[in-house]
Write a protein that holds these residues in place. Structure first.
Motif, PDB file in Angstrom:
ATOM      1  N   LEU B 394       0.817  -1.230   0.000  1.00  0.00           N
ATOM      2  CA  LEU B 394       0.000   0.000   0.000  1.00  0.00           C
ATOM      3  C   LEU B 394       0.856   1.290   0.000  1.00  0.00           C
ATOM      4  O   LEU B 394       0.669   2.140  -0.874  1.00  0.00           O
ATOM      5  N   PRO B 395       1.838   1.429   0.970  1.00  0.00           N
ATOM      6  CA  PRO B 395       2.648   2.678   0.938  1.00  0.00           C
ATOM      7  C   PRO B 395       3.399   2.829  -0.361  1.00  0.00           C
ATOM      8  O   PRO B 395       3.518   3.923  -0.909  1.00  0.00           O
ATOM      9  N   THR B 396       3.877   1.750  -0.875  1.00  0.00           N
ATOM     10  CA  THR B 396       4.628   1.809  -2.128  1.00  0.00           C
ATOM     11  C   THR B 396       3.728   2.302  -3.234  1.00  0.00           C
ATOM     12  O   THR B 396       4.111   3.155  -4.051  1.00  0.00           O
ATOM     13  N   ALA B 397       2.453   1.774  -3.195  1.00  0.00           N
ATOM     14  CA  ALA B 397       1.488   2.191  -4.230  1.00  0.00           C
ATOM     15  C   ALA B 397       1.213   3.676  -4.115  1.00  0.00           C
ATOM     16  O   ALA B 397       1.206   4.409  -5.099  1.00  0.00           O
ATOM     17  N   LEU B 398       1.001   4.052  -2.819  1.00  0.00           N
ATOM     18  CA  LEU B 398       0.709   5.495  -2.608  1.00  0.00           C
ATOM     19  C   LEU B 398       1.896   6.363  -3.043  1.00  0.00           C
ATOM     20  O   LEU B 398       1.751   7.398  -3.673  1.00  0.00           O
ATOM     21  N   GLU B 399       3.096   5.867  -2.680  1.00  0.00           N
ATOM     22  CA  GLU B 399       4.322   6.582  -3.039  1.00  0.00           C
ATOM     23  C   GLU B 399       4.447   6.712  -4.538  1.00  0.00           C
ATOM     24  O   GLU B 399       4.734   7.789  -5.076  1.00  0.00           O
ATOM     25  N   GLU B 400       4.135   5.646  -5.194  1.00  0.00           N
ATOM     26  CA  GLU B 400       4.240   5.664  -6.658  1.00  0.00           C
ATOM     27  C   GLU B 400       3.233   6.614  -7.272  1.00  0.00           C
ATOM     28  O   GLU B 400       3.515   7.323  -8.225  1.00  0.00           O
ATOM     29  N   GLN B 401       1.978   6.578  -6.558  1.00  0.00           N
ATOM     30  CA  GLN B 401       0.940   7.486  -7.058  1.00  0.00           C
ATOM     31  C   GLN B 401       1.433   8.945  -6.925  1.00  0.00           C
ATOM     32  O   GLN B 401       1.227   9.772  -7.785  1.00  0.00           O
ATOM     33  N   GLN B 402       2.143   9.232  -5.738  1.00  0.00           N
ATOM     34  CA  GLN B 402       2.640  10.597  -5.523  1.00  0.00           C
ATOM     35  C   GLN B 402       3.787  10.933  -6.461  1.00  0.00           C
ATOM     36  O   GLN B 402       3.991  12.074  -6.858  1.00  0.00           O
ATOM     37  N   GLU B 403       4.559   9.947  -6.808  1.00  0.00           N
ATOM     38  CA  GLU B 403       5.703  10.197  -7.687  1.00  0.00           C
ATOM     39  C   GLU B 403       5.292  10.382  -9.130  1.00  0.00           C
ATOM     40  O   GLU B 403       6.065  10.848  -9.941  1.00  0.00           O
ATOM     41  N   ALA B 404       4.039  10.086  -9.429  1.00  0.00           N
ATOM     42  CA  ALA B 404       3.561  10.172 -10.799  1.00  0.00           C
ATOM     43  C   ALA B 404       3.830  11.510 -11.450  1.00  0.00           C
ATOM     44  O   ALA B 404       4.285  11.573 -12.602  1.00  0.00           O
ATOM     45  N   PRO B 405       3.577  12.651 -10.703  1.00  0.00           N
ATOM     46  CA  PRO B 405       3.809  13.967 -11.340  1.00  0.00           C
ATOM     47  C   PRO B 405       5.223  14.139 -11.838  1.00  0.00           C
ATOM     48  O   PRO B 405       5.477  15.012 -12.657  1.00  0.00           O
ATOM     49  N   LYS B 406       6.195  13.384 -11.292  1.00  0.00           N
ATOM     50  CA  LYS B 406       7.569  13.517 -11.762  1.00  0.00           C
ATOM     51  C   LYS B 406       7.660  13.381 -13.254  1.00  0.00           C
ATOM     52  O   LYS B 406       8.404  14.067 -13.921  1.00  0.00           O
ATOM     53  N   PHE B 407       6.821  12.556 -13.732  1.00  0.00           N
ATOM     54  CA  PHE B 407       6.813  12.359 -15.187  1.00  0.00           C
ATOM     55  C   PHE B 407       6.223  13.578 -15.886  1.00  0.00           C
ATOM     56  O   PHE B 407       6.674  14.001 -16.919  1.00  0.00           O
ATOM     57  N   ARG B 408       5.176  14.213 -15.247  1.00  0.00           N
ATOM     58  CA  ARG B 408       4.535  15.406 -15.830  1.00  0.00           C
ATOM     59  C   ARG B 408       5.443  16.640 -15.702  1.00  0.00           C
ATOM     60  O   ARG B 408       5.423  17.531 -16.528  1.00  0.00           O
ATOM     61  N   LEU B 409       6.270  16.641 -14.635  1.00  0.00           N
ATOM     62  CA  LEU B 409       7.200  17.757 -14.444  1.00  0.00           C
ATOM     63  C   LEU B 409       8.131  17.890 -15.631  1.00  0.00           C
ATOM     64  O   LEU B 409       8.458  18.989 -16.086  1.00  0.00           O
ATOM     65  N   GLN B 410       8.434  16.768 -16.172  1.00  0.00           N
ATOM     66  CA  GLN B 410       9.324  16.790 -17.349  1.00  0.00           C
ATOM     67  C   GLN B 410       8.641  17.518 -18.491  1.00  0.00           C
ATOM     68  O   GLN B 410       9.256  18.334 -19.191  1.00  0.00           O
ATOM     69  N   ASN B 411       7.324  17.205 -18.616  1.00  0.00           N
ATOM     70  CA  ASN B 411       6.578  17.920 -19.670  1.00  0.00           C
ATOM     71  C   ASN B 411       6.530  19.425 -19.398  1.00  0.00           C
ATOM     72  O   ASN B 411       6.654  20.253 -20.306  1.00  0.00           O
ATOM     73  N   PHE B 412       6.333  19.710 -18.087  1.00  0.00           N
ATOM     74  CA  PHE B 412       6.260  21.128 -17.712  1.00  0.00           C
ATOM     75  C   PHE B 412       7.563  21.847 -18.048  1.00  0.00           C
ATOM     76  O   PHE B 412       7.577  22.932 -18.645  1.00  0.00           O
ATOM     77  N   PHE B 413       8.658  21.164 -17.681  1.00  0.00           N
ATOM     78  CA  PHE B 413       9.957  21.765 -17.997  1.00  0.00           C
ATOM     79  C   PHE B 413      10.126  21.924 -19.489  1.00  0.00           C
ATOM     80  O   PHE B 413      10.688  22.930 -19.960  1.00  0.00           O
ATOM     81  N   GLN B 414       9.609  20.960 -20.212  1.00  0.00           N
ATOM     82  CA  GLN B 414       9.748  21.007 -21.666  1.00  0.00           C
ATOM     83  C   GLN B 414       8.972  22.200 -22.242  1.00  0.00           C
ATOM     84  O   GLN B 414       9.463  22.934 -23.094  1.00  0.00           O
ATOM     85  N   ARG B 415       7.749  22.378 -21.674  1.00  0.00           N
ATOM     86  CA  ARG B 415       6.921  23.508 -22.158  1.00  0.00           C
ATOM     87  C   ARG B 415       7.610  24.843 -21.799  1.00  0.00           C
ATOM     88  O   ARG B 415       7.661  25.767 -22.598  1.00  0.00           O
ATOM     89  N   LEU B 416       8.142  24.834 -20.555  1.00  0.00           N
ATOM     90  CA  LEU B 416       8.821  26.051 -20.081  1.00  0.00           C
ATOM     91  C   LEU B 416       9.985  26.388 -21.013  1.00  0.00           C
ATOM     92  O   LEU B 416      10.193  27.535 -21.398  1.00  0.00           O
ATOM     93  N   TYR B 417      10.671  25.360 -21.382  1.00  0.00           N
ATOM     94  CA  TYR B 417      11.826  25.543 -22.259  1.00  0.00           C
ATOM     95  C   TYR B 417      11.372  26.054 -23.619  1.00  0.00           C
ATOM     96  O   TYR B 417      11.968  26.984 -24.187  1.00  0.00           O
ATOM     97  N   SER B 418      10.263  25.428 -24.137  1.00  0.00           N
ATOM     98  CA  SER B 418       9.737  25.860 -25.442  1.00  0.00           C
ATOM     99  C   SER B 418       9.316  27.332 -25.378  1.00  0.00           C
ATOM    100  O   SER B 418       9.638  28.143 -26.269  1.00  0.00           O
ATOM    101  N   ASP B 419       8.620  27.646 -24.272  1.00  0.00           N
ATOM    102  CA  ASP B 419       8.197  29.053 -24.115  1.00  0.00           C
ATOM    103  C   ASP B 419       9.416  29.978 -24.062  1.00  0.00           C
ATOM    104  O   ASP B 419       9.436  31.067 -24.660  1.00  0.00           O
ATOM    105  N   GLY B 420      10.393  29.526 -23.291  1.00  0.00           N
ATOM    106  CA  GLY B 420      11.626  30.315 -23.168  1.00  0.00           C
ATOM    107  C   GLY B 420      12.261  30.556 -24.509  1.00  0.00           C
ATOM    108  O   GLY B 420      12.704  31.670 -24.809  1.00  0.00           O
ATOM    109  N   LEU B 421      12.286  29.497 -25.337  1.00  0.00           N
ATOM    110  CA  LEU B 421      12.883  29.628 -26.676  1.00  0.00           C
ATOM    111  C   LEU B 421      12.129  30.674 -27.498  1.00  0.00           C
ATOM    112  O   LEU B 421      12.723  31.504 -28.191  1.00  0.00           O
ATOM    113  N   ALA B 422      10.767  30.655 -27.343  1.00  0.00           N
ATOM    114  CA  ALA B 422       9.939  31.610 -28.097  1.00  0.00           C
ATOM    115  C   ALA B 422      10.221  33.039 -27.637  1.00  0.00           C
ATOM    116  O   ALA B 422      10.168  33.990 -28.414  1.00  0.00           O
TER     117      ALA B 422
END
Lengths: 73, 728
Positions: B394-422
């Motif tokens: 259960l804690p591992t599952a919850l932990e994994e559920q919480q760690e999920a955004p880590k994957f989205r953060l990458q997208n966020f950074f990518q968008r930030l970078y794209s915006d920065g480039l613009a």
């Protein structure tokens, strides 16, 4: 101004002197009683006397007419 | 008349017995404001006119004893007067007339203190005493007026006795020709010439009437004579009417010219003011436009901070830094994912545990609730090994559920970078844009600042011109000037038209007279025509003489006034010009100052105006040498030199002394602050000694009006003027 000064002042006018045959030297020597060939001198003297003696305008004017009537008639 | 002395007791601020002895020559009485100068002048007025100065602004004359009765007696004397006692104000003047006969003129006023109130008599008492060998003898009242008139004639008094600026202005008004007319009348009995005109005209009319009557009795040409006499009568009436019109128009023309002259001085200033005001108005509008532009520009700066990314100025390199960081981050993520895959594969092979990340917490919770493993589909009752193994997930599952955004953060950074480039390019160009915007703003600020400087200069220039010229409303001056110019043009045309009409009628009148003379030959006694002609010449001569005499008097007055004017002003070293009596259109004159180019000087300072007026007043008395009035009557003047500096005061005093046999000048000039006494004054002995040295063959007497050190105007019933003789 004294009466004689006023008389001379009137007679100093060149146009009058020429018209009535009065010379500048005659003007300088004229007196209140002196005889002069020009009746203009007489009438000026009389006028000055009447005005300075403060006669009324009507009386003074009548006196001038009377004087000239006597002189010119 | 020579004034020997004046004795003043309990009169106004002169408490107790006071005496001034005057010399033949110049007498100066020095007194600061509030020390009794005007009251001394009032003592002379009271004697001769039974009145004292009316200082109210609308005053035109004196306040008689009847009106000023409660003020005549010194307040200190009143204060000391016991009940049921009397107190007396008295002024006694000792004089010598022009034949050497001495007189004493005494005026007094006695008040009684009743119980609780004062009892005032209606009028003062006046006595004239003539000097006998050993004493003064009263003169009957019936002779008083004659004696006063012989001492100083009423018509001379205003020109030798005058008080302050108002007194001088009442005598000479530079804007009015009437005051000069009065002066000319004073100089010589110019009105006597009117009597000559009246007498000669009447004599001519009488002679003409006699001539006409005789002509009417003529036996020939009766109709023609009648017609001519009728026409002559009509012409004479018309000419009289035309003369009246011309006089009326000339007066109007003169009034317009006076107005024009008055505004001429100011018009140049008024036009300049108007021009500057117009420029100022247009520049103010311009200033408003620039200010609005500047406001818009300033507001634009704030917007540009965000819309044109000026706020990000200097952050362009952050994109590059971020690019580097995100590269490292992505690399790390990739490696981590690869590692996780390997781990996952290993764990799947071992099958000791559920694959990491599977199931999700929601299924773990379901399995615990149902007490069954959904992966292997085996029952896992609570407390069993399987149940506990699921529970551990259960804690591992919850932990994994919480760690999920880590994957989205990458997208966020990518968008930030794209915006920065613009943004990288606009941020780089914002520097230029900011520079441009600030340059424009500075340009506007500079323009506005320059404009404000110009506005200030012009505003100051307008204020300076207004201060110098006194023109406070330029539009009024310009409009009045245009009105006066238009009036001058209209009335000039009227005068010219009527004069020409009169000339035509005069020609016709002369023709008629000559024609009547011709018709009279042989019909009318010759002497009637000659008498009429001679008296006509006399009447014309009288008219010319008056005009000539008037001009001579004006010239003489101008010459004498200029002599006084020069003597008063030349020692100062400043410009003073020459007095010119400017002829007005209707035959009058007004005084003016002209420069060396014969141009009238405008905006005269008060000192020049005062000296101009005083010079004319002196000339009024001194021009007629035969009358010798300046030697016969004393000048008494209170505060005549308040507009003069010390040098001019001295030159005026010298001129007065050289003009008048006796003069009494009451003034505050030539007093200096007393260094030893607070708020007290002492005579300027240095200047007075200089004056004495400069007065050749003239006596100088100086008095000072003083007060006790502790006396103040607050306690009027303690006031007591002290008279001190000044030795210089």
């Amino acid at each position: 101004m004294f009466q004689l000064e006023i008389v001379r002042y009137f007679l100093k006018d060149p146009r009058i002197q020429q018209k009535y045959g009065i010379s500048a030297s005659e003007v300088e020597t004229v007196s209140l009683t002196s005889q002069h060939k020009s009746h203009f001198v007489d009438v000026v003297r009389r006028m000055v006397k009447e005005v300075e003696d403060e006669s009324s305008v009507t009386i003074a004017a009548a006196q001038l007419n009377l004087l000239l009537e006597k002189k010119l008639k | 008349m020579l004034i020997k002395n004046i004795q003043i007791s309990n009169f106004l601020c002169y408490y107790g017995e006071n005496r001034f002895d005057f010399v033949e020559g110049l007498n100066i009485v020095l007194g600061a404001n509030g020390y009794g100068k005007s009251k001394l002048y009032d003592a002379f007025q009271w004697i001769f006119h039974n009145g004292i100065t009316d200082s109210s602004p609308q005053a035109t004359g004196l306040r008689s004893t009847r009106i000023a009765k409660d003020e005549l007696v010194s307040e200190k004397a009143q204060h000391e007067c016991a009940e049921d006692s009397t107190v007396k104000a008295k002024v006694a003047l000792e004089v010598v007339d022009n034949r050497g006969k001495g007189y004493q003129l005494v005026r007094s006023y006695i008040m009684r203190r009743g119980s609780g109130k004062w009892i005032y008599p209606e009028d003062s008492a006046f006595e004239v005493l003539s000097k006998e060998v050993t004493h003064f003898k009263p003169v009957p009242e019936s002779q008083h007026a004659t004696i006063l008139e012989s001492l100083i004639p009423t018509d001379v008094r205003p020109y030798v006795w005058f008080q302050g600026e108002r007194g001088i202005n009442n005598l000479i008004d530079t804007s009015s020709e009437d005051s000069l007319r009065q002066v000319i009348k004073r100089l010589s009995n110019i009105d006597r010439w009117d009597n000559y005109i009246k007498v000669s005209q009447k004599a001519f009319e009488t002679a003409q009437s006699a001539f006409d009557n005789a002509l009417k009795k003529s036996n020939r040409n009766q109709n023609k004579i009648n017609d001519l006499q009728l026409e002559r009568g009509t012409l004479e009436k018309e000419m009289k009417q035309l003369s009246e019109y011309i006089e009326q128009m000339s007066n109007n023309l003169n009034a317009a010219s006076v107005k024009h002259e008055a505004f001429k001085v100011g018009i140049e200033y008024a036009e300049k003011i108007k021009e500057l005001e117009n420029t100022l108005k247009s520049q103010k509008a311009n200033h408003e436009v620039i200010s609005k532009k500047l406001d818009t520009q300033t507001e634009g700066l704030t917007e540009n901070l965000f819309s044109n990314y000026w706020a990000l100025l200097g952050t362009a390199n952050w994109v590059d830094a971020f690019e580097e960081k995100i590269g490292v981050y992505n690399q790390h993520i990739t490696e981590q994912k690869a590692l996780e895959n390997i781990t996952k594969k290993i764990e799947e092979r071992i099958q000791t545990r559920l694959p990491q990340g599977i199931p999700e917490p929601v299924y773990v919770k379901q399995m615990l609730r149902e007490e069954r493993c959904l992966v292997c589909n085996q029952p896992t009752p609570e407390g069993s090994e399987g149940y506990n193994a699921i529970l551990e997930l259960l804690p591992t599952a919850l932990e994994e559920q919480q760690e999920a955004p880590k994957f989205r953060l990458q997208n966020f950074f990518q968008r930030l970078y794209s915006d920065g480039l613009a943004l990288k390019k606009p941020i780089k160009s914002s520097k230029k844009s900011i520079k441009g915007a600030f340059e424009k703003m500075n340009e506007l600020k500079q323009s506005r600042s320059l404009l404000e400087e110009e506005l200030e200069i012009q505003d100051r220039e307008i204020r300076d011109i207004i201060r110098i010229s006194g023109v406070t409303n330029s539009s009024d001056v310009i409009n009045s000037m245009y009105g006066a110019t238009s009036d001058i043009s209209k009335y000039s045309a009227d005068v010219a038209t009527y004069t020409e009409k009169r000339r035509q009628k005069q020609i016709r009148l002369q023709e008629i007279r000559e024609e009547l003379n011709t018709l009279s030959q042989g019909e009318v006694p010759d002497f009637l025509m000659k008498r009429k002609e001679l008296l006509q010449d006399l009447a014309e001569l009288c008219r010319e003489m008056k005009s000539q005499k008037y001009q001579e008097l004006v010239d003489a007055l101008e010459e004498t006034a200029n002599s006084h004017y020069k003597n008063i002003n030349s020692p100062t070293g400043a410009f003073y010009g020459t007095i010119k009596f400017v002829k007005t259109i209707n035959g009058g004159y007004r005084p003016a100052i002209i420069d060396s180019n014969e141009r009238e000087v405008g905006n005269l300072n008060t000192s020049l105006v005062s000296s101009l007026k005083l010079s004319i007043i002196l000339a009024t008395v001194s021009t007629n040498k035969k009358r010798n009035e300046a030697s016969r009557y004393p000048l008494i003047s209170d505060a005549p030199v308040s507009d003069f500096d010390v040098a001019k005061t001295k030159s005026f005093l010298k001129e007065t002394a050289n003009t008048f046999g006796q003069s009494i000048i009451i003034m505050k000039e030539l007093l200096i602050e007393d260094p030893k006494r607070k708020d007290r004054y002492s005579p300027d002995l240095e200047r007075l000694c200089e004056l004495k040295d400069e007065l050749t063959n003239k006596n100088l007497s100086v008095y000072q009006l003083d007060m006790m050190d502790d006396a103040t105007n607050k306690f009027r019933n303690e006031l007591e003027v002290q008279i001190k003789k000044v030795d210089c």
